[in-house]
Design a protein around this motif. Structure first.
Motif, short mmCIF file in Angstrom:
data_model
loop_
_atom_site.label_atom_id
_atom_site.label_comp_id
_atom_site.label_asym_id
_atom_site.label_seq_id
_atom_site.Cartn_x
_atom_site.Cartn_y
_atom_site.Cartn_z
N ASP A 47 -59.94 -2.16 7.32
CA ASP A 47 -60.85 -2.37 8.45
C ASP A 47 -60.10 -3.15 9.54
O ASP A 47 -59.14 -3.88 9.27
CB ASP A 47 -62.08 -3.15 7.99
CG ASP A 47 -63.17 -3.20 9.07
OD1 ASP A 47 -63.17 -2.31 9.95
OD2 ASP A 47 -64.00 -4.11 9.02
N GLU A 48 -60.56 -3.01 10.78
CA GLU A 48 -59.90 -3.63 11.93
C GLU A 48 -58.40 -3.32 11.93
O GLU A 48 -57.56 -4.18 12.24
CB GLU A 48 -60.13 -5.16 11.93
CG GLU A 48 -61.59 -5.59 11.93
CD GLU A 48 -62.33 -5.27 13.23
OE1 GLU A 48 -61.75 -4.61 14.11
OE2 GLU A 48 -63.50 -5.65 13.34
N ALA A 49 -58.07 -2.07 11.59
CA ALA A 49 -56.67 -1.69 11.45
C ALA A 49 -55.91 -1.76 12.77
O ALA A 49 -54.69 -1.91 12.78
CB ALA A 49 -56.57 -0.27 10.88
N ALA A 50 -56.62 -1.66 13.89
CA ALA A 50 -55.94 -1.74 15.19
C ALA A 50 -55.62 -3.17 15.58
O ALA A 50 -54.96 -3.40 16.59
CB ALA A 50 -56.82 -1.10 16.27
N GLN A 51 -56.05 -4.15 14.76
CA GLN A 51 -55.76 -5.56 15.03
C GLN A 51 -54.60 -6.07 14.21
O GLN A 51 -54.38 -7.29 14.13
CB GLN A 51 -56.98 -6.42 14.74
CG GLN A 51 -58.03 -6.42 15.82
CD GLN A 51 -59.05 -7.52 15.59
OE1 GLN A 51 -58.73 -8.70 15.56
NE2 GLN A 51 -60.29 -7.13 15.41
N ALA A 52 -53.84 -5.18 13.58
CA ALA A 52 -52.73 -5.60 12.73
C ALA A 52 -51.44 -4.94 13.20
O ALA A 52 -51.43 -3.77 13.58
CB ALA A 52 -53.01 -5.21 11.28
N VAL A 53 -50.35 -5.69 13.18
CA VAL A 53 -49.05 -5.09 13.47
C VAL A 53 -48.71 -4.12 12.34
O VAL A 53 -49.21 -4.26 11.22
CB VAL A 53 -47.94 -6.16 13.62
CG1 VAL A 53 -48.20 -7.04 14.82
CG2 VAL A 53 -47.80 -6.99 12.35
N GLU A 54 -47.86 -3.15 12.63
CA GLU A 54 -47.59 -2.10 11.65
C GLU A 54 -47.04 -2.64 10.32
O GLU A 54 -47.50 -2.21 9.25
CB GLU A 54 -46.66 -1.05 12.23
CG GLU A 54 -46.39 0.10 11.29
CD GLU A 54 -45.84 1.34 11.99
OE1 GLU A 54 -45.12 2.10 11.33
OE2 GLU A 54 -46.14 1.55 13.18
#
Length: 818
Positions: A489-496
């Motif tokens: 969840d909130e995957a767009a808030q994490a660096v790759e």
């Protein structure tokens, strides 16, 4: 001179050693000097750094881009550690022993117990012969990592004194005076050194290992190319089915875009991307995914004669099931006899029964039960999902709600989910075993018991919840089962690299759920940020053209609030839930200046408190105090922090607003209104949100207020009214803000406010701004007609889904306030 090429290490231990050699050999004072230069030359090119790309040809190119950027982030964390308000003071320690192994030096130091207790494994420390006073030039200093806290008063450290890494792609052995002097000091027993904690490197070290582990992932080619190579025929052969009762629940309670996400899950595609704009039921969709992946079965199974349709045995009724459960598991109504036996060698039958709110419903003939790992970048985002699972449960194959066996691992669980945290469950189990056996084991045996119980809990749980970082913990290496499915969840808030951490557990399917046009990952290094290190795996895939399932029906915001973000950030694709307008209409909408959407143009003056790096605007604060006072005096239901929020991108503006609210409305003002930064409001919602833009200047720009993702988050927190306060002439330097001001003008909800601000809220002006009664009657008639037509449509179409009122009220991510 020996040269070491940047290759992918064959194991995590090799990549950890490489990371430690590079970081521990850095010169602390040089890092501080370089960071000052970078502030002076922010736009200068950086040697050896490459921009993050959408696709990569091979692992070597991937590592070549990400490793230098990750190490730039490490440098920034080290420099930031110097400025942290809660930074530790210098501590004195004595060398107890020093030995050399595999190029590293292992140092045991005697320190005060209080200091030792404040440290954790992989904390980065600075060792120095003398304290670093302002302007001093020490000659004997080096970095060290906490290896373990050791026994009483002892601290075990790891240092690297052989080389000084000058470039990322090589380790050059050279004579470094400061390291040679440190080596001499460490060889003398009882010599004294000063110790300073700089920062923790646990999280970024796990990300470094995950980045290097990409070569061993079964879907490495997919990650590198950002493209699924399998054909539609392959997906059809791999597809899973959901029993009809559960599918009927989905069809009756989820909208079309949410159903599309469920069908994507059943297709068994390796990666599924789900974009959840504000208020579109993202958490509800995750709950649906959990029900689907736990209770689906393959549409076809392999046999010697080829594929065949899976046939299930005849379903028993619930009375027969309870009869069989009681006979097979008599402890459901008494004491579990297995509680009397400690697990041996990972016995997977051992699990504490204390976290089950009711007995779990499990078909005796289910052969395809998945093991699911759910992750999020932060503890608060994670606990929100855990809480929702506890409160609402999930649905089984017969559409019965139950509470599955779940465990939340990691640090700082919210008190509302404490009952399923792993530490709590382990203590409960140990206490029950002690009570049964009547004796306690000594320390070493006790630790072994804990390890076995933890592994057993992870194996037995249907769903394990963890932050991205903690999923790289050694705790997972003791499991007997791999995870079949990972949901982030909130995957767009994490660096790759952070997103790669949980993928090393053997999963076959990954769901990335998030929204790239809301808040991005936090990146400390401005250099790494400039080269795209903050780009999430979700955003990179999306940029490469990977298919994304978009949730399109929003249930949070009044339609007037939704118009601008839908058009500006989602190509006009957002739709409003059938009942959302009625549910978000409020009494204060009788005045145009109180919403649902307004822009107040204030000619304020921005200023920057000395040395803060933040901004304030006192004129905006003055106006907001008056606006808040008028609202809560006229509408008493808003006198609660659960209803009204004041949001600003700048923390010093937030501090000033809090101080002024406290001065005007008393010390308990935090119970009256919730004041926080945009980042602090990610994932939350309020009835009314007042947004303070702060920036007001001529031609100097608007700083990070121009980040459209923060803009999107700030204006979509409100259910009924969003009131934006800012300088139109300044904000219109940016394209997105120019469109917002234009949208407000086009809809007759733009207000130019001159001093004295109090005159704007006098009775005669408010009367002028009152919405005509005829307009309200017209709106109500249109709404009633729409509701009537919707009811007729639902009656005529028996197979069509509908949005019931309870679901429509459910925002995408309403959770416990932090």
């Amino acid at each position: 001179m020996a040269v070491e090429k940047p290759v992918v290490p064959p194991s995590s231990s090799a990549s950890i050693s490489r990371f430690q050699r590079i970081v521990l050999a850095w010169d602390y004072l040089r890092l501080l000097r370089d960071s000052t230069k970078k502030k002076d030359f922010k736009n200068r090119s950086s040697d050896g750094l490459q921009k993050v790309k959408n696709t990569y040809r091979d692992v070597e190119e991937y590592i070549g881009v990400f490793e230098p950027l990750l190490l730039e982030e490490v440098k920034a964390q080290i420099v930031q550690g110097k400025d942290e308000e809660e930074a530790m003071e210098w501590e004195k320690g004595a060398v107890d022993s020093c030995s050399e192994a595999n190029e590293f030096h292992k140092v045991s130091m005697a320190v005060r117990d209080e200091f030792r207790e404040e440290l954790s494994e992989n904390d980065l420390l600075l060792l120095s012969k003398e304290k670093f006073e302002e302007g001093a030039s020490p000659s004997t200093y080096a970095f060290a990592l906490v290896d373990q806290r050791g026994g009483r008063e002892l601290l075990t450290l790891r240092t690297f004194l052989a080389v000084n890494v000058k470039e990322l792609d090589r380790c050059e052995v050279e004579q470094c005076p400061r390291l040679l002097k440190m080596h001499a000091v460490l060889k003398v027993r009882e010599s004294f050194l000063w110790i300073l904690k700089v920062c923790s490197l646990s999280t970024i070290m796990r990300e470094y290992v995950a980045m290097h582990s990409i070569a061993s992932l079964p879907f490495k080619d997919l990650i590198l190319s950002a493209a699924e190579k399998s054909s539609n025929k392959d997906f059809e052969d791999r597809a899973w089915n959901i029993p009809r009762p559960l599918m009927e629940f989905f069809e009756n309670n989820l909208n079309d875009s949410q159903l599309d996400a469920i069908h994507a899950a059943l297709s068994r595609k390796t990666f599924v991307l789900i974009q959840g704009p504000p208020g579109t039921g993202k958490t509800q969709t995750i709950l649906g995914l959990l029900s689907a992946v736990l209770h689906a079965a393959p549409a076809r199974v392999q046999s010697r004669g080829g594929s065949s349709i899976l046939k299930c045995q005849q379903e028993m009724n619930i009375e027969d099931k309870y009869h069989h459960w009681t006979k097979a598991s008599p402890w459901l109504t008494g004491v579990n006899p297995r509680d009397m036996i400690m697990p041996i060698d990972g016995d997977d039958g051992f699990y504490p029964t204390g976290n089950e709110l009711k007995p779990e419903v499990v078909k005796s003939n289910r052969k395809y039960r998945a093991h699911v790992l759910v992750c999020a970048p932060s503890n608060s985002a994670l606990d929100e999902i855990v809480l929702r699972v506890l409160q609402t449960g999930i649905h089984d194959e017969n559409d019965r709600v139950y509470n599955p066996k779940i465990v939340r691992i990691g640090l700082k669980p919210h008190h509302s989910v404490q009952a399923v945290s792993i530490d709590y469950l382990v203590e409960q189990k140990l206490a029950s075993v002690d009570q049964s056996s009547g004796a306690k084991k000594p320390g070493a045996g006790r630790a072994l018991d804990r390890d076995r119980i933890r592994a057993s809990i992870l194996d037995e749980a249907a769903i394990v919840f963890s932050t991205l970082s903690f999923s790289g913990s050694s705790l997972f290496t003791r499991m007997n089962r791999v995870f079949d499915v990972v949901i982030i969840d909130e995957a767009a808030q994490a660096v790759e690299p952070a997103t790669l951490v949980p993928l090393a557990h053997g999963c076959r399917q990954v769901f990335l759920v998030g929204d790239p046009v809301q808040l991005p990952a936090t990146v400390i290094s401005s250099t790494a940020e400039r080269f795209g290190y903050g780009t999430s795996l979700f955003k990179r895939f999306q940029g490469a053209g990977f298919p994304v399932q978009m949730l399109k029906t929003q249930y949070r915001m009044h339609p007037e609030i939704c118009i601008f973000p839908s058009n500006e950030f989602y190509d006009g694709s957002l739709e409003n839930g059938t009942l959302v307008e009625r549910q978000t209409r409020r009494l204060w909408h009788a005045y145009r200046c109180f919403g649902p959407f307004c822009f107040f143009d204030i000619d304020g003056t921005e200023s920057q408190p000395s040395g803060s790096g933040s901004w304030v605007n006192e004129e905006e604060v003055d106006f907001i105090i008056l606006l808040y006072h008028k609202l809560v005096n006229q509408y008493t239901e808003l006198r609660s922090s659960s209803q009204l929020a004041i949001i600003s991108p700048y923390r010093y503006q937030v501090k000033l607003l809090r101080d002024r609210i406290r001065e005007n409305f008393g010390e308990r003002s935090d119970h009256l209104v919730d004041i926080n930064t945009v980042d602090g409001f990610q994932g939350r919602e309020k009835d009314v949100a007042i947004f303070s833009c702060v920036r007001a200047n001529e031609g100097k720009g608007i700083g990070f207020v121009s980040d459209f993702r923060r803009m999107n988050v700030g204006i979509t927190r409100a259910r009924s009214s969003v009131l934006v306060v800012g300088s139109a002439s300044t904000l219109m330097q940016d394209g997105h803000w120019k469109n917002l001001v234009s949208s407000a003008k086009d809809r007759n909800c733009y207000f130019k406010v001159a001093k004295p601000y109090a005159s704007f809220f006098n009775d005669s002006n408010l009367e002028y701004l009152r919405v005509k009664a005829s307009d309200l009657i017209k709106e109500e008639m249109v709404e009633k007609m729409e509701v009537t037509m919707a009811d007729v449509g639902n009656t005529a179409d028996e197979d069509g889904g509908h949005e019931d009122e309870d679901f429509a009220m459910d925002g995408d991510d309403a959770g416990p306030d932090d």
